[in-house]
Design an enzyme around this catalytic site. Structure first.
Site, mmCIF file in Angstrom:
data_model
loop_
_atom_site.group_PDB
_atom_site.id
_atom_site.type_symbol
_atom_site.label_atom_id
_atom_site.label_comp_id
_atom_site.label_asym_id
_atom_site.label_seq_id
_atom_site.Cartn_x
_atom_site.Cartn_y
_atom_site.Cartn_z
ATOM 1 N N HIS A 156 0.883 -1.166 0.000
ATOM 2 C CA HIS A 156 0.000 0.000 0.000
ATOM 3 C C HIS A 156 0.920 1.215 0.000
ATOM 4 C CE1 HIS A 156 -2.656 -2.902 2.170
ATOM 5 N NE2 HIS A 156 -3.595 -2.308 1.465
ATOM 6 N N GLU A 269 -10.325 -6.057 -6.311
ATOM 7 C CA GLU A 269 -10.282 -7.150 -5.323
ATOM 8 C C GLU A 269 -11.627 -7.240 -4.604
ATOM 9 O OE1 GLU A 269 -6.759 -7.193 -2.818
ATOM 10 O OE2 GLU A 269 -7.887 -8.168 -1.221
ATOM 11 N N GLU A 305 -9.222 -13.086 -3.479
ATOM 12 C CA GLU A 305 -8.631 -13.436 -2.175
ATOM 13 C C GLU A 305 -9.480 -14.538 -1.548
ATOM 14 O OE1 GLU A 305 -7.070 -10.357 0.271
ATOM 15 O OE2 GLU A 305 -7.683 -11.370 2.121
ATOM 16 N N HIS A 308 -11.689 -13.644 1.390
ATOM 17 C CA HIS A 308 -12.819 -12.810 0.964
ATOM 18 C C HIS A 308 -13.901 -13.690 0.331
ATOM 19 C CE1 HIS A 308 -10.096 -8.987 0.475
ATOM 20 N NE2 HIS A 308 -10.065 -9.498 1.693
ATOM 21 N N ASP A 333 -4.860 -13.372 -4.011
ATOM 22 C CA ASP A 333 -4.348 -13.054 -2.677
ATOM 23 C C ASP A 333 -4.494 -14.342 -1.886
ATOM 24 O OD1 ASP A 333 -3.469 -10.530 -3.102
ATOM 25 O OD2 ASP A 333 -4.823 -9.535 -1.704
ATOM 26 N N ASP A 344 -12.104 -11.631 8.464
ATOM 27 C CA ASP A 344 -10.975 -11.818 7.561
ATOM 28 C C ASP A 344 -9.720 -12.070 8.393
ATOM 29 O OD1 ASP A 344 -9.598 -11.787 5.205
ATOM 30 O OD2 ASP A 344 -9.723 -9.632 4.875
ATOM 31 N N ASP A 346 -7.017 -13.621 7.530
ATOM 32 C CA ASP A 346 -5.776 -13.531 6.745
ATOM 33 C C ASP A 346 -4.723 -14.548 7.177
ATOM 34 O OD1 ASP A 346 -6.544 -11.533 4.976
ATOM 35 O OD2 ASP A 346 -5.807 -9.901 6.237
ATOM 36 N N ASP A 376 -1.332 -12.417 1.089
ATOM 37 C CA ASP A 376 -2.013 -11.427 1.923
ATOM 38 C C ASP A 376 -2.391 -12.142 3.222
ATOM 39 O OD1 ASP A 376 -3.308 -9.300 2.942
ATOM 40 O OD2 ASP A 376 -4.744 -9.041 1.310
HETATM 41 C C1 XUL Z 1 -8.135 -6.371 2.917
HETATM 42 C C2 XUL Z 1 -7.211 -6.768 1.850
HETATM 43 C C3 XUL Z 1 -6.252 -5.720 1.444
HETATM 44 C C4 XUL Z 1 -5.985 -5.658 -0.018
HETATM 45 C C5 XUL Z 1 -5.108 -4.512 -0.419
HETATM 46 O O1 XUL Z 1 -8.987 -7.368 3.301
HETATM 47 O O2 XUL Z 1 -7.211 -7.880 1.384
HETATM 48 O O3 XUL Z 1 -5.092 -5.896 2.159
HETATM 49 O O4 XUL Z 1 -5.409 -6.835 -0.478
HETATM 50 O O5 XUL Z 1 -5.567 -3.294 0.024
HETATM 51 CO CO CO Z 2 -6.101 -8.769 -0.165
#
Ligand code: XUL
Ligand code: CO
EC number: 5.3.1.5
Length: 473
Positions: A156, A269, A305, A308, A333, A344, A346, A376
């Site tokens: 980012h 995304e 992702e 997600h 992702d 989420d 991650d 991610d």
């Molecule tokens: C948030 C997410 C972010 C994006 C980039 O859930 O996945 O990190 O990948 O902004």
């Molecule tokens: Co992401």
């Protein structure tokens, strides 16, 4: 914050590097995931809190270059399944994956959560937000990538402030960059979909700069994740107007990309919610419909992702297939959620079945370059050793690498595609062909239905399909 919005607009050749830092550090002052309790220093070029970016020796001493040792290895700092140069289905493993490290999780994640403070204090961090600290952190990133044997990283705008000298001339490049339009209070109603026109303009300026930076660093893609592009309640929201604004925003991004000669793929995304209650890029199908409605379908692809996907009530495989059959599969992702946790999380993907299905889609797509697999994913709050960063990535890479091997096995074995082919074989008949070619109207079909009588409907063979799938694990 040290610099105003004017800082975004300065970009001359001679000032390139200086402006690059000024821009990033201006944005960095409100950096994502830097916990509130960490000491903040003025984000200026003087680096007042830290004298230099010097760091004696390696950042990860004792961690060797990670090598492939094969499935029987018990060494946690080695690959068991990922063998970069090995060819699977005519492509090197490293080309199938194009692995990428997410800078925000790996180098800016602190383990802080809404209930607790940071748990990770990496030895190279000095608690400041200075330029020298940012440079040092970027050097640590490069050592990390080199030791893993990974060529890509993602960022980012607000979590980096890299050293141009270090980045130029290296084969390590950003897989993608993105603008962070969700942390600062100005974005509380969204960026491109804010009810305030001034915020829309600010978001545009920020994306413009982030695209320039991504292009400057040799990035191959640019991501839009609409963290706050959505709503909390429709009672106060003009959804139609907000979606129109989002489309205008993307149109401008396409125009600007072309203007600066950035050939990277623009990626959307999808994510259904978190932080907003409802986000406009809910899932792959919703995003595809949006792109089609506004005539943007040929200008964008999707970054799927896995966590997600499950939040939107789908499997990752479903989202990948939806993207693929719409010609929109651009990047993954690579992460996963927790079945008992509704947000989420991650996590690094370690489910072999899921990874195999992911790779079945990737193979069908012929790969995803110029996209790749961006981790991610973050360490659990309780994992606090530096080596855990390596172990997590190795484990994530090995899981999808093993998934690729399994998917190739399934393909070579042929029984699953034979099962599917057989299941639809009635469509290979003359009538099937006529229907698929749009040459059978309802009157003709009625005639045929009468001719055939009651059709015989065979078994779907789901359990057999699952048995074949499992036998490749
Ligand atoms: C948030 C997410 C972010 C994006 C980039 O859930 O996945 O990190 O990948 O902004
Ligand atoms: Co992401």
């Amino acid at each position: 914050m040290g610099f105003g919005v004017e800082g975004l607009f300065v970009w001359s050749k001679t000032m390139k590097k200086v402006c690059f830092f000024m821009f990033l550090l201006c944005l960095n002052a409100a950096s994502f995931l830097v916990s509130a309790e960490s000491q903040t220093c003025p984000a200026d070029l003087g680096g007042k809190c830290s004298d230099s970016d010097e760091w004696q020796g390696e950042f990860f001493p004792g961690i060797p270059q990670i090598k492939y040792e094969g499935p029987s290895s018990k060494n946690p700092l080695a690959y068991r399944w990922y063998n970069a140069e090995e060819e699977i289905l005519g492509k090197k493993m490293k080309e199938w994956f194009r692995f990428s490290v997410a800078f925000w999780h790996t180098f800016r994640g602190t383990g802080g959560d809404p209930f607790g403070a940071a748990t990770k204090y990496w030895p190279w961090e000095d608690g400041t937000n200075s330029v020298s600290m940012a440079k040092r952190r970027m050097r640590a990133n490069f050592e990390f990538l080199k030791k893993l044997g990974v060529d890509w990283w993602c960022f980012h705008d607000r979590d980096i402030a890299p050293d141009g000298n270090t980045l130029e001339g290296s084969k390590i490049r950003p897989l993608w960059g993105t603008a962070q339009l969700f942390l600062h209070p100005r974005y509380m109603h969204g960026g491109a979909t804010s009810s305030e026109v001034g915020v829309y303009a600010y978001a545009a300026a920020q994306v413009k700069k982030a695209m320039e930076v991504t292009h400057y660093l040799g990035g191959e893609n640019y991501v839009f994740w609409g963290g706050r592009e959505g709503y909390q309640t429709l009672l106060n929201t003009d959804m139609e107007r907000e979606l129109d604004h989002m489309a205008r925003f993307f149109e401008s991004a396409v125009a600007y990309k072309k203007k600066i000669g950035f050939n990277g793929t623009l990626l959307i995304e999808p994510k259904p919610q978190e932080p907003t209650k409802h986000q406009y890029d809910w899932d792959a199908a919703t995003a595809a419909n949006f792109l089609r409605k506004y005539g943007l379908i040929n200008e964008f692809k999707l970054n799927i992702e896995c966590n997600h996907a499950t939040l939107s009530g789908h499997t990752c495989h479903h989202e990948l297939e939806t993207a693929r059959i719409n010609g929109l599969l651009g990047n993954i992702d690579a992460n996963t959620g927790d079945a008992q946790t509704g947000w989420d999380t991650d996590q690094f993907l370690t489910d072999l079945g899921e990874a195999t299905m992911v790779m079945m889609s990737v193979i069908k797509n012929g790969g995803i370059a110029p996209g790749g697999f961006n981790f991610d994913a973050k360490l659990r709050r309780e994992s606090t050793d530096v080596e855990d960063l390596f172990i997590a990535h190795i484990s994530g890479m090995d899981t999808v690498a093993r998934g690729l091997r399994n998917a190739a096995k399934i393909l070579e074995d042929g029984r699953l595609s034979e099962l599917v082919g057989k299941r639809y074989s009635s469509w290979d008949s003359e009538l099937g062909k006529q229907i698929e070619e749009g040459k059978a109207d309802f009157e003709y079909l009625e005639k045929k239905a009468k001719e055939f009588g009651e059709p015989k409907v065979p078994s779907a063979k789901q359990e057999l399909a699952e048995m074949i799938f499992q036998s490749a694990m």
